[in-house]
Design an enzyme around this catalytic site. Structure first.
Site, PDB file in Angstrom:
ATOM      1  CG  ASP A 149      -2.004  -0.902   1.348  1.00 39.67           C
ATOM      2  OD1 ASP A 149      -1.656  -2.035   0.592  1.00 39.67           O
ATOM      3  OD2 ASP A 149      -2.933  -0.828   1.704  1.00 39.67           O
ATOM      4  CE  LYS A 239      -5.477   1.956   2.671  1.00 37.70           C
ATOM      5  NZ  LYS A 239      -4.351   1.170   3.246  1.00 37.70           N
ATOM      6  CE  LYS A 275      -7.271  -1.295   2.648  1.00 41.04           C
ATOM      7  NZ  LYS A 275      -5.884  -1.800   2.929  1.00 41.04           N
TER       8      LYS A 275
END
Length: 339
Positions: A149, A239, A275
């Site tokens: 991430d 995300k 996400k």
């Protein structure tokens, strides 16, 4: 939107022209649609199925300076068996830790289907050199992280230096062991062109989730532009947030990101995951996001491979609601381990 994708990332000017040529977001309309979808009622068997699906989509996370190997091992045990008293509860999708604790998580999860994710690239600020960001990514992947991430450089994005953001994402993607790009096959980006192939190719290495930190992007138009920029550069997931900045995930922002991945897939054939992370705490919240996915991007995206919930505190509420549906009694949070 008619620009061939192979030409989009050739310069900052071409990226700017493409991103600012995307359709503008109707803020009032986005807010209203997200609010409307958030009123959908899911009950009985469908609710039980939604709860189990939400559990399977959770990225169980600990990202604190006080994290210890013991805390990570305990979190991994909960990820595999969320409710020790009920073996029918499915495992979560992944655990997410800092790079130095990846090896601990990998060892604890060996032999299970739960993935190990790691934040990287000077999380959560993103304020570091590209060399440091790439080195941190390589460290996490070498330790066994299946997912990375990363955070984008919001300062560069807001200053209009889109090429810098693109090239950093592409470099981190290459450090993850991913290949292919809008310009060439040597580390730049992740999709070439709807007429040039690249979208359906088999790829290896750690999957890359690109954090936009939407709470700092100021406008919905910027959220759409950042989503497309990340996908062009090779993101496997986009995300919303680090969870360290408020506001974090919201339904309207997630709606815009879902529209972006839907449109990107139509143009390239490549499906990118979404996400939302931060601020999702209750079962009711989680179900609202599942409805949003179904109604915006389609039911085929209701899978952990294409949608995740970055919300560790959510898991206990899902477990409590699940137990209530099974027994008729609502257990308090003290009946479940702390995340």
């Amino acid at each position: 939107m008619t620009t061939p994708l192979a030409e989009v990332a050739t310069s900052n000017a071409s990226l700017r022209a493409f991103l600012h040529g995307l359709p503008g977001v109707d803020r009032v309309g986005a807010d209203a649609r997200a609010a409307m979808l958030g009123t959908r009622s899911i009950k009985t068997t469908a609710k039980r199925q939604a709860i189990d699906l939400a559990v399977r989509m959770v990225d169980l996370t600990t990202l604190e300076g006080a994290d210890t190997p013991g805390k990570v091992r305990a979190m991994c045990a909960k990820a595999v068996r969320p409710d020790p008293a009920d073996a029918s509860v499915p495992p979560v999708a992944a655990v997410c830790v800092y790079p130095d604790l990846v090896a601990t998580a990998v060892q604890a999860l060996r032999g299970t289907d739960v993935k190990v994710a790691s934040v990287a690239t000077a999380f959560p600020s993103g304020r570091s050199s590209l060399e440091v960001k790439v080195a941190e990514t390589r460290f996490a992947v070498a330790a066994g992280a299946a997912e990375v991430d990363m955070v984008i450089d919001r300062g560069a994005f807001l200053a209009g230096d889109y090429l810098k953001v693109f090239e950093e994402i592409a470099a981190v993607r290459a450090a993850c062991g991913r290949v292919g790009g809008v310009r060439d096959d040597n580390g730049a980006g992740g999709v070439r062109d709807e007429n040039g192939g690249g979208g359906a190719r088999e790829e290896h290495g750690a999957h890359l989730k690109v954090i936009l930190e939407t709470g700092e992007l100021a406008t919905y138009d910027n959220v759409r532009r950042a989503s497309w920029l990340a996908m062009l550069a090779g993101a496997d997931f986009i995300k919303t947030s680090t969870g360290k900045v408020s506001p974090a995930a919201t339904l309207p922002v997630t709606l815009i990101m879902l529209e972006a991945v839907r449109d990107f897939a139509r143009r390239t054939g490549r499906k990118i995951g979404v996400k939302p992370a931060g601020g999702i705490r209750t079962t009711k919240d989680a179900i609202k996001y599942l409805v949003l996915v179904n109604e915006t991007a389609g039911p085929d995206r209701l899978t952990p491979d294409l949608f995740r919930l970055g919300a560790s505190s959510l898991l206990n509420d899902l477990l409590m609601q699940r137990q209530k549906m099974a027994t008729g009694r609502y257990a308090g949070p003290d009946y479940f381990t702390l995340d």
